[in-house]
Design a protein around this motif. Structure first.
Motif, PDB file in Angstrom:
ATOM      1  N   VAL A  51       0.817  -1.205   0.197  1.00 41.10           N
ATOM      2  CA  VAL A  51       0.026   0.111  -0.174  1.00 41.10           C
ATOM      3  C   VAL A  51       0.923   1.264   0.134  1.00 41.10           C
ATOM      4  O   VAL A  51       1.986   1.296   0.864  1.00 41.10           O
ATOM      5  N   VAL A  52       0.528   2.253  -0.766  1.00 42.54           N
ATOM      6  CA  VAL A  52       1.333   3.401  -0.936  1.00 42.54           C
ATOM      7  C   VAL A  52       0.379   4.559  -0.683  1.00 42.54           C
ATOM      8  O   VAL A  52      -0.811   4.678  -0.872  1.00 42.54           O
ATOM      9  N   ILE A  53       0.783   5.362   0.593  1.00 45.28           N
ATOM     10  CA  ILE A  53      -0.173   6.429   0.928  1.00 45.28           C
ATOM     11  C   ILE A  53       0.567   7.577   0.428  1.00 45.28           C
ATOM     12  O   ILE A  53       1.851   7.923   0.950  1.00 45.28           O
ATOM     13  N   ALA A  54      -0.149   8.659  -0.322  1.00 47.19           N
ATOM     14  CA  ALA A  54       0.700   9.494  -0.869  1.00 47.19           C
ATOM     15  C   ALA A  54      -0.149  11.015  -0.878  1.00 47.19           C
ATOM     16  O   ALA A  54      -1.174  10.944  -1.122  1.00 47.19           O
ATOM     17  N   ASP A  55       0.471  11.905  -0.654  1.00 39.72           N
ATOM     18  CA  ASP A  55       0.103  13.369  -0.703  1.00 39.72           C
ATOM     19  C   ASP A  55       0.012  13.679  -2.186  1.00 39.72           C
ATOM     20  O   ASP A  55       0.571  13.299  -3.059  1.00 39.72           O
ATOM     21  N   ILE A  56      -0.982  14.325  -2.417  1.00 35.85           N
ATOM     22  CA  ILE A  56      -1.210  14.895  -3.990  1.00 35.85           C
ATOM     23  C   ILE A  56      -0.060  15.780  -4.467  1.00 35.85           C
ATOM     24  O   ILE A  56       0.639  15.760  -5.613  1.00 35.85           O
ATOM     25  N   CYS A  57      -0.014  16.735  -3.797  1.00 32.83           N
ATOM     26  CA  CYS A  57       1.110  18.068  -4.071  1.00 32.83           C
ATOM     27  C   CYS A  57       2.396  17.680  -3.350  1.00 32.83           C
ATOM     28  O   CYS A  57       2.311  17.846  -2.121  1.00 32.83           O
ATOM     29  N   MET A  58       3.507  17.412  -4.070  1.00 28.66           N
ATOM     30  CA  MET A  58       4.771  17.060  -3.508  1.00 28.66           C
ATOM     31  C   MET A  58       5.624  17.663  -4.646  1.00 28.66           C
ATOM     32  O   MET A  58       5.414  17.569  -5.875  1.00 28.66           O
ATOM     33  N   PRO A  59       6.798  17.997  -4.212  1.00 24.59           N
ATOM     34  CA  PRO A  59       7.890  18.458  -5.054  1.00 24.59           C
ATOM     35  C   PRO A  59       8.251  17.424  -5.908  1.00 24.59           C
ATOM     36  O   PRO A  59       8.261  16.286  -5.794  1.00 24.59           O
ATOM     37  N   PHE A  60       9.010  17.870  -7.367  1.00 27.16           N
ATOM     38  CA  PHE A  60       9.632  16.812  -8.298  1.00 27.16           C
ATOM     39  C   PHE A  60       8.286  15.974  -9.051  1.00 27.16           C
ATOM     40  O   PHE A  60       8.257  16.183 -10.225  1.00 27.16           O
ATOM     41  N   LEU A  61       7.561  15.276  -8.103  1.00 30.48           N
ATOM     42  CA  LEU A  61       6.554  14.768  -8.814  1.00 30.48           C
ATOM     43  C   LEU A  61       5.466  14.718  -7.915  1.00 30.48           C
ATOM     44  O   LEU A  61       5.396  14.522  -6.809  1.00 30.48           O
ATOM     45  N   ASP A  62       4.173  15.003  -8.543  1.00 28.28           N
ATOM     46  CA  ASP A  62       2.840  14.912  -7.529  1.00 28.28           C
ATOM     47  C   ASP A  62       2.695  13.458  -7.282  1.00 28.28           C
ATOM     48  O   ASP A  62       3.115  12.531  -7.962  1.00 28.28           O
ATOM     49  N   GLY A  63       1.764  13.399  -6.456  1.00 30.42           N
ATOM     50  CA  GLY A  63       1.337  11.970  -5.969  1.00 30.42           C
ATOM     51  C   GLY A  63       0.826  11.053  -6.949  1.00 30.42           C
ATOM     52  O   GLY A  63       0.840   9.888  -7.029  1.00 30.42           O
ATOM     53  N   ILE A  64       0.021  11.763  -7.854  1.00 24.36           N
ATOM     54  CA  ILE A  64      -0.810  10.921  -8.641  1.00 24.36           C
ATOM     55  C   ILE A  64       0.132  10.416  -9.956  1.00 24.36           C
ATOM     56  O   ILE A  64       0.195   9.362 -10.265  1.00 24.36           O
ATOM     57  N   GLU A  65       1.176  11.411 -10.347  1.00 23.97           N
ATOM     58  CA  GLU A  65       2.145  10.912 -11.302  1.00 23.97           C
ATOM     59  C   GLU A  65       3.003  10.066 -10.990  1.00 23.97           C
ATOM     60  O   GLU A  65       3.441   8.978 -11.536  1.00 23.97           O
ATOM     61  N   MET A  66       3.500  10.158  -9.371  1.00 22.14           N
ATOM     62  CA  MET A  66       4.450   9.233  -8.932  1.00 22.14           C
ATOM     63  C   MET A  66       3.883   7.775  -8.787  1.00 22.14           C
ATOM     64  O   MET A  66       4.293   6.907  -9.022  1.00 22.14           O
TER      65      MET A  66
END
Length: 258
Positions: A51-66
């Motif tokens: 399971v990956v828990i990720a914020d949407i807005c992050m530096p370098f790559l946003d959560g969705i693209e990651m």
């Protein structure tokens, strides 16, 4: 125990999730954390979490693209942390096959319920994979996930046909009915389907139906006759024969674990 990775650029939120959440009570363990999308991508590929828990807005790559990039290599469930009620984010998340959303600040009871649900889904998927692997070792060929996730841009007709199998496997489905909806000949679609997947349309359809039947059998909520009908088989005996063909066990023996 589920292996969890947390990607969040706000240090206080990330550390709070990692160190103050009672992961053990959820039968989970945090295997890695990341402070930006690029670091998250690298750690997903390295740690291969469930399971990956990720914020949407992050530096370098946003959560969705990651998540989209990592999912090309690693199979995992994903949860987005967000404060946004934005349609564009939701649309992109659907494209990335995000499983769940959590609003900040995170409610631990809600998180626990989501992890319970994802845990059940993952356990069921692993059981399906185990059955498929055994069938392949014994001479079958049940691995459809490659084709289910493939972007078949070179032949959109085949891609659409596979999409129809995924969405309508419980209905009466045939190469003729699908080709008519697409406006192409059944012989053309049949030929292209075999070229791309190496299998006939009916073989692919039946294998996918059997995979879904295994998921329902594992749930232990339905009679075998109900599962047969739900998976698109109008004849119970035919369902049992097809199930045994691909898993080398009858549905009854599968349930009993023999």
């Amino acid at each position: 125990m589920l292996r969890v990775l947390i990607a969040e650029d706000e240090d206080i939120i990330r550390k709070g999730l990692v160190y103050t959440t009672d992961w053990l009570s959820m039968d989970c363990v945090v295997v890695a954390e990341a402070a930006n999308g690029q670091e998250g991508l690298e750690k997903i590929l390295e740690c291969r979490p469930d399971v990956v828990i990720a914020d949407i807005c992050m530096p370098f790559l946003d959560g969705i693209e990651m998540i989209k990039r990592a999912a090309e290599t690693v199979h995992f469930k994903s949860i987005l942390l967000t404060s946004y009620a934005d349609f564009e984010y939701a649309r992109r998340a659907i494209d990335a096959r995000v499983c769940e959303y959590l609003l900040k600040p995170v409610d631990e009871d809600q998180l626990a319920e989501i992890m319970r649900k994802l845990g059940e889904e993952i356990a069921s998927s692993r059981q399906v994979e185990k059955v498929m692997e055994q069938a392949e070792l014994d001479g079958g060929n049940m691995n459809l996930e490659y084709f289910m996730q493939l972007d078949l841009s070179e032949n959109q007709y085949v891609s659409r046909a596979i999409g129809q199998i995924r969405e309508r496997f419980g209905e009466k489905l045939s190469i003729e009915s699908i080709s008519e909806e697409m406006g192409v000949s059944a012989s053309y679609l049949s030929r292209k389907f075999k070229e791309v997947t190496g299998q006939t349309f009916l073989d692919f359809l039946n294998k996918y139906r059997v995979q879904q039947a295994i998921v329902m059998l594992n749930a232990q909520k339905y009679r075998i006759s109900e599962i047969s009908e739900a998976c698109g088989f109008t004849d119970y005996k035919h369902f049992c024969a097809v199930f045994k063909k691909y898993t080398l066990k009858s549905p009854t023996k599968f349930v009993k674990g023999v």
